[in-house]
Motif scaffolding. Structure first.
Motif, short mmCIF file in Angstrom:
data_model
loop_
_atom_site.label_atom_id
_atom_site.label_comp_id
_atom_site.label_asym_id
_atom_site.label_seq_id
_atom_site.Cartn_x
_atom_site.Cartn_y
_atom_site.Cartn_z
N ASN A 128 -16.52 42.35 -0.04
CA ASN A 128 -17.93 42.39 0.36
C ASN A 128 -18.88 42.67 -0.79
OD1 ASN A 128 -17.58 41.84 3.10
ND2 ASN A 128 -16.98 43.96 3.49
N LEU A 129 -18.56 42.08 -1.96
CA LEU A 129 -19.51 42.21 -3.07
C LEU A 129 -20.66 41.24 -2.81
CD1 LEU A 129 -17.20 42.34 -6.22
CD2 LEU A 129 -18.08 44.21 -4.80
N VAL A 130 -21.85 41.62 -3.28
CA VAL A 130 -23.00 40.71 -3.16
C VAL A 130 -22.83 39.62 -4.21
CG1 VAL A 130 -25.50 40.50 -3.32
CG2 VAL A 130 -24.46 42.57 -2.34
N PRO A 131 -22.65 38.37 -3.79
CA PRO A 131 -22.30 37.33 -4.76
C PRO A 131 -23.41 37.04 -5.76
CG PRO A 131 -22.66 36.37 -2.58
CD PRO A 131 -22.71 37.85 -2.42
N THR A 132 -24.66 37.38 -5.41
CA THR A 132 -25.74 37.06 -6.33
C THR A 132 -26.10 38.24 -7.23
OG1 THR A 132 -27.24 37.52 -4.48
CG2 THR A 132 -26.81 35.22 -4.97
N LEU A 133 -25.29 39.31 -7.20
CA LEU A 133 -25.49 40.40 -8.15
C LEU A 133 -24.27 40.50 -9.04
CD1 LEU A 133 -27.01 43.24 -5.90
CD2 LEU A 133 -28.21 41.61 -7.37
N GLU A 138 -24.62 45.31 -11.32
CA GLU A 138 -25.70 45.41 -10.34
C GLU A 138 -25.17 45.79 -8.95
OE1 GLU A 138 -28.57 42.15 -12.59
OE2 GLU A 138 -27.22 41.54 -10.97
N GLU A 160 -24.82 49.40 -9.16
CA GLU A 160 -26.14 50.04 -9.18
C GLU A 160 -26.82 49.99 -7.82
OE1 GLU A 160 -27.41 49.29 -13.85
OE2 GLU A 160 -27.79 47.75 -12.33
N LEU A 161 -26.54 48.91 -7.08
CA LEU A 161 -27.11 48.76 -5.74
C LEU A 161 -26.83 50.00 -4.91
CD1 LEU A 161 -28.25 46.91 -3.42
CD2 LEU A 161 -25.92 46.10 -3.10
N VAL A 162 -25.58 50.51 -5.03
CA VAL A 162 -25.20 51.69 -4.25
C VAL A 162 -25.69 52.96 -4.94
CG1 VAL A 162 -23.25 52.99 -3.35
CG2 VAL A 162 -23.25 50.48 -3.25
N ASP A 188 -28.33 53.40 -6.47
CA ASP A 188 -29.75 53.58 -6.14
C ASP A 188 -29.98 54.47 -4.93
OD1 ASP A 188 -30.55 51.99 -8.20
OD2 ASP A 188 -30.97 50.21 -6.99
N PHE A 216 -20.66 37.75 -12.55
CA PHE A 216 -20.88 37.67 -11.11
C PHE A 216 -19.52 37.68 -10.41
CE2 PHE A 216 -24.93 36.12 -12.63
CZ PHE A 216 -25.80 36.74 -11.74
N ARG A 220 -17.99 51.04 -6.88
CA ARG A 220 -19.15 51.13 -6.01
C ARG A 220 -19.01 52.31 -5.04
NH1 ARG A 220 -20.56 45.74 -2.64
NH2 ARG A 220 -18.65 46.38 -1.64
#
Ligand SMILES: Nc1ncnc2c1ncn2[C@@H]1O[C@H](COP(=O)(O)OP(=O)(O)O)[C@@H](O)[C@H]1O
Ligand SMILES: [Mg+2]
Lengths: 236, 789
Positions: A98-103, A107, A110-112, A114, A138, A154
């Motif tokens: 479940n990684l964000v493919p566009t980050l 990133e 860092e998303l988490v 944040d 990516f 993460r």
């Protein structure tokens, strides 16, 4: 406080559906888990492992019983309270990364990061899981094992009291699975995290401090392992 | 920037063609709204400003003749702000070559040595009227432009059969003739044939035999008291033969301007609504796909402690991004459209003063509309994303069950296509609705074109079987027409009788003209709504739906007709039975049986017993010009209008409509393409894995192409089918709103329009699937089936 168990489950039951078709996914579970341990839940498919992990992680509410994690009674929390609990206390690793493919890898971490006021350094965390060189890639340019290690970083970056991992090697081949487990074991031990790992693969139990066997929604047996094996020694 | 926003930007960049397509549709909607809003407001404000600066009248009271001194008395009446007395006469005008030899003018008197207190003029070229000893005229600019007059030119009005030479002192614009029409009855602007002109009262008075007298009082009143003041003034002027006052709302030019404005309103609402609705739908479809593909990620985010609100805003943010981009682009484009509209409109209508409305509040409203549309579109998918439970991160999605309906037996490829459409019925419906709105737009545009062509060709080729229309000033005995029948080249000449009347029913009234129609007439045809030929019976009045709606009559009612001109100081009226409705392009006239009209009106007005006010003439091929020029040399002929003249006038009026329709068609196709591209691409994204799987099973790209094409064509056809009824309703509504007294259309949609709309949509569908197919061909198969999307 530090002597009190990290997790206390008291007569926890979870029933899906009602009447004839009711499924007792968890059936009157009583369980204490101390701090700082690497705990493995093991049991056949459908035995209630995921359900139990979800209850502990605040993803799901039990039908009855009390769940206390790090001094918090989860039953007393509303939706917002649960969200805050997950944000502050728990790090998740799932079978599907479940990684964000566009980050990028960095990133994604860092998303988490944040989310919390005092996270670990995202770069350092990635270095710790052995991905220092690939942090600007990516997800599509990472192998499955690498992706799962990003997912681990993460989970760790928030400094959670508790890391929950549901079949983290389920989508990985043997070599990669071992590598991920070994990183997970080493890093969490080093940082003093408590880890709850769910698997249907009994080989993995050899590396646990404590093994909890589930069968048909009940705790069948609790084993304490005085000398856990290193991940590299496992075979399956 | 937060990583979640970064994800949003990257996701948008990833889906950039969809983003651009939806932004484009949004921008078009905003542009149409903003553009038409700006031109609507600009026109309105320009009329207001011109009315204010030029002291446009609130009421006009015609009198037979009154001494100029009454104006002093009226000035002192309560609530009167300003008064002006003047004469206003219709006269024949002779012109120098190469201008058309004879036209009609309305010559209005101006006070000597001062500006009028009501209905002032703006000099746009040349100078005001000079010394009283010189015979000088000011020409209204539309007429001057159409006939190429410059200050210093000569022009020759005829007074009592005598031609008098005048010099053109200046070109003016007037608030009374912004829409350059002769009066309520002749509402097609024909500036080449008719013009308003202004002369000094001391010069004009002796020429028309009205020295020191007036035939019209113009008033400015305190706001709200127009009607009561006008009525009081009428009572005061009773001894001088006062007529019913004409209030500003009924003044010919003003009324046409207002009805034009009102007629544009539905476009202002419906077209942007169609575009913005489609944009909202596209946003919804795109985001629904995103949410679908990102359920696991959302589950993870929720599990990690992102609140549901953050997820909601995240996906709404995508809608907002499109709204911002589309809104800004749309306002820019709308500004251009507004300028273009204004320029196109100015070819027909020039206001004395212009008040361009580049108001920020208009731009803000347009922008807000874009935001609302896109956020509304994003709302449902965003909410469903916010409701994803964190446990989704762990579990795969439940495979949806094929519906019972889908188990029908069909050839394999067709079966896959049908099942795919039935598998997610709501999504299929959404996609098809997107296609449908594109098809609708093209059908609506096509219907306008078809209806206009039909109305014109019906009027020109069926209703009017003559080549030349003649107007006599004043009326004549029918002998003149009998004589014309003997002219070389004349196949047949028939007399016509038009009498201006005010139609009244249940307190409603409407200025129009009663036209005589003789049994056995060969050159004109009247048709009822079913298209059957019809002739008025004695005692019967036939007219169109448009007039029926104005005065609220049904067939079988009675309608009262009052003679509405003051020229002869006589009155006549008749109560008529309302007959079946007529099908007319110029919708206002009332048709009566010819002898009936003569008996009830012409004789009472002391016209000759066989009076005609005009004639229609059919000529032998090649004789049109010869007969027309002979008519111009004939005494009493005020106007001779050939078929070519009429066609030219109609073309001029319809040119704007035609450009508008073409423009709509262009935008419709652009929108069709953008929407179809978006939805087709979304479908292909969703199917990537499935199609890649097919390929791993050994199906070639040819098979994939066939499968996708079948499915998309079926979607295109479904969308087209869905479009038919709403398009019909919308077109009918808009056509009715667009119908004015001056130009009325019956709704016609040709098969070509249907075929063209559906065909171009299908072409758009086929073109739109291309990028997606290319993506599938280049796809790494192993990767495609591994990725859990
Ligand atoms: N959302 C649900 N609805 C109904 N039954 C469920 C649901 N989730 C789990 N179950 C049932 O609960 C039991 C335990 O499931 P789970 O905790 O996923 O087992 P495990 O992870 O050990 O394979 C199974 O019988 C499963 O079918
Ligand atoms: Mg499980």
């Amino acid at each position: 406080m530090s002597d009190s168990p990290l997790i206390v489950l008291d007569h926890v039951s979870k029933v899906y559906g009602t009447g004839e078709v009711a499924v007792h996914a968890l059936n009157d579970i009583c369980l204490d888990v101390p701090r700082g341990e690497f705990v493995v839940f093991v049991g056949p498919s459908g035995s209630g492992k995921t359900t139990l992990l979800n209850v502990i992680g605040g993803l799901d509410q039990p039908t009855s019983g009390t769940t206390i994690v790090a001094g918090t009674d989860l039953g007393s929390l509303n939706e917002n309270g649960l969200t805050r609990y997950r944000r502050d206390k728990v790090g998740f690793v799932f079978q599907f990364f479940n990684l964000v493919p566009t980050l990028t890898a960095l990133e994604n971490v860092e998303l988490v990061a944040d989310l919390v006021p005092d996270p670990l350094d995202a770069r350092k965390t990635l270095e710790t899981v052995g991905l220092g060189e690939h942090m600007h890639r990516f997800p599509s340019a990472l192998s499955g094992g690498e992706q799962q290690r990003v997912a681990l970083a993460r989970a760790l970056v928030k400094r959670p009291a508790l890391v929950l991992a549901d079949e983290p090697t389920g989508s990985l081949d043997y070599e990669t699975g071992i590598r991920v487990l070994s990183v997970m074991r080493d890093v969490t031990r080093e940082m003093g995290h408590s880890v709850l790992l769910v698997t249907h693969n009994s080989e993995i139990t050899r590396m646990a401090d404590r093994v909890i066997h589930l069968r048909s929604g009940r705790v069948a047996e609790v084993e304490v392992n005085p000398s856990p094996a290193r991940a590299e020694e496992l075979r399956w | 920037m937060s990583r979640l926003n970064l994800k949003l930007l990257r996701d948008l960049a990833h889906a950039r063609w969809q983003f651009l397509a939806i932004t484009f549709v949004t921008a078009l909607g905003v542009a149409m709204y903003h553009g038409s809003m700006v031109s609507y407001e600009t026109q309105r404000a320009s009329y207001e400003l011109s009315y204010e600066r030029l002291a446009f009248g609130d009421a006009w009271i015609p009198v037979r003749r009154a001494p100029r001194a009454v104006v002093r008395q009226i000035e002192r009446m309560p609530n009167v702000v300003a008064v002006e007395g003047r004469t206003s006469e219709i006269v024949e005008i002779e012109q120098e070559k190469p201008r058309r030899p004879r036209v009609i003018g309305r010559i209005i008197s101006l006070p000597s040595g001062r500006e009028p207190a009501v209905n002032r003029l703006r000099i746009i070229e040349g100078s005001p009227l000079g010394s009283r000893s010189r015979r000088e005229l000011l020409l209204e600019q539309a007429f001057a432009r159409a006939n190429n007059y410059r200050p210093g030119d000569r022009i020759y009005p005829r007074f009592a059969g005598r031609r008098v030479r005048f010099r053109v002192a200046g070109i003016v614009s007037s608030a009374e003739f912004i829409y350059p029409v002769m009066g309520n009855v002749f509402s097609l602007p024909m500036p080449e044939l008719f013009g308003a002109m202004f002369a000094d009262e001391q010069v004009l008075g002796p020429l028309i035999g009205l020295s020191g007298q007036i035939t019209e009082v113009c008033l400015r009143t305190r706001p709200g008291s127009e009607a009561s003041v006008a009525a009081a003034v009428k009572r005061r002027l009773k001894p001088y033969g006062a007529e019913e006052p004409i209030l500003r709302a009924e003044q010919a030019s003003n009324k046409l301007l207002q009805s034009d404005l009102e007629g544009n309103k539905p476009f202002l609402v419906i077209m942007p609504a169609l575009f913005l609705g489609s944009a909202a739908l596209s946003v919804a479809l795109m985001l629904a796909r995103w949410v679908q593909a990102q359920r696991g990620i959302v589950g993870f985010l929720r599990a990690s402690g992102f609140p549901a609100r953050a997820i909601l805003f995240h996906y709404l943010g995508a809608g907002a991004a499109i709204g911002v981009a589309g809104g800004i682009a749309g306002i820019g484009m709308g500004h251009l459209i507004g300028m273009w509209f204004a320029a196109a409109y100015e070819r027909v209508i020039r206001t004395p003063f212009a008040a361009p409305q580049n108001r920020p509040d208009l731009a803000v409203t347009a922008f807000a509309l874009a935001m609302v549309a896109c956020l509304l579109g994003g709302w449902l998918p965003a909410r469903s994303a916010a409701r994803i439970v964190p446990a989704e991160a762990m579990r795969g999605m439940a495979a949806s069950q094929p519906r019972a309906l889908a188990r029908i037996r069909l050839p394999l490829f067709l079966a896959i296509a049908v099942r795919n459409m039935l598998r997610r019925p709501m999504r299929t419906l959404g996609t098809a609705s997107g296609v449908a709105s594109a098809v609708s737009l093209m059908i609506i545009a096509g219907t306008f074109r078809d209806s206009m062509m039909q109305a014109i060709s019906e009027a020109m080729d069926d209703f009017q079987r003559y080549d030349i229309t003649v107007a006599f000033v004043p009326e004549r005995s029918a002998n003149i027409v009998t004589a014309m029948n003997a002219w070389p080249g004349v196949r047949l000449a028939e007399g016509t009788l038009d009498i201006p009347v005010r139609a009244k029913h249940n307190g409603r009234e409407k200025d129009t003209v009663a036209m005589g129609f003789a049994r056995g007439t060969k050159l004109r045809v009247l048709r009822d709504m079913s298209g059957a030929s019809i002739v008025p019976e004695p005692g019967q009045a036939l007219y169109s739906n448009v007039l029926a709606k104005r005065i609220l009559t049904e067939p079988g009612d009675t309608v009262r007709l009052d003679y509405s001109q003051n020229i002869r100081g006589r009155s006549a009226s008749a109560v008529m039975k309302v007959g079946p409705r007529l099908r007319l392009m110029v919708a206002l006239p009332i048709y009566m049986e010819m002898e009936d009209l003569r008996r009830r009106f012409a004789r009472k007005l002391q016209m000759p017993p066989d009076a005609v006010t005009g004639a229609v003439i059919a000529v032998e091929p090649g004789y049109e010009r010869i007969v027309t020029s002979r008519l111009h040399r004939t005494d009493g002929v005020g106007l001779a209008l050939s078929r070519a003249d009429v066609t030219r006038q109609i073309d001029e009026v319809t040119a704007f409509a035609n450009t508008f329709i073409a423009f709509m068609y262009l935008l419709g196709s652009a929108m069709a393409f953008a929407i179809v591209y978006t939805v087709t691409d979304i479908v292909l994204w969703e199917r990537t894995r499935e199609l890649a799987t097919l390929r791993t099973l050994g199906y070639g790209m040819g098979s994939v192409l066939r499968l996708v094409t079948i499915e998309n064509i079926m979607m295109g056809l479904l969308g087209s089918a869905l479009a038919m009824y709403p398009a019909y309703l919308l077109a009918r509504f808009m056509l009715e709103a667009a119908n004015t007294e001056g130009f009325t259309m019956l709704m016609v949609t040709s098969p070509t329009t249907y075929a063209l709309s559906v065909a171009s949509t299908l072409v758009a569908v086929l073109a739109a699937q291309w990028p997606g197919l290319r993506r599938i061909r280049r796809l790494d198969l192993a990767d495609a089936i591994r990725t859990r999307e």
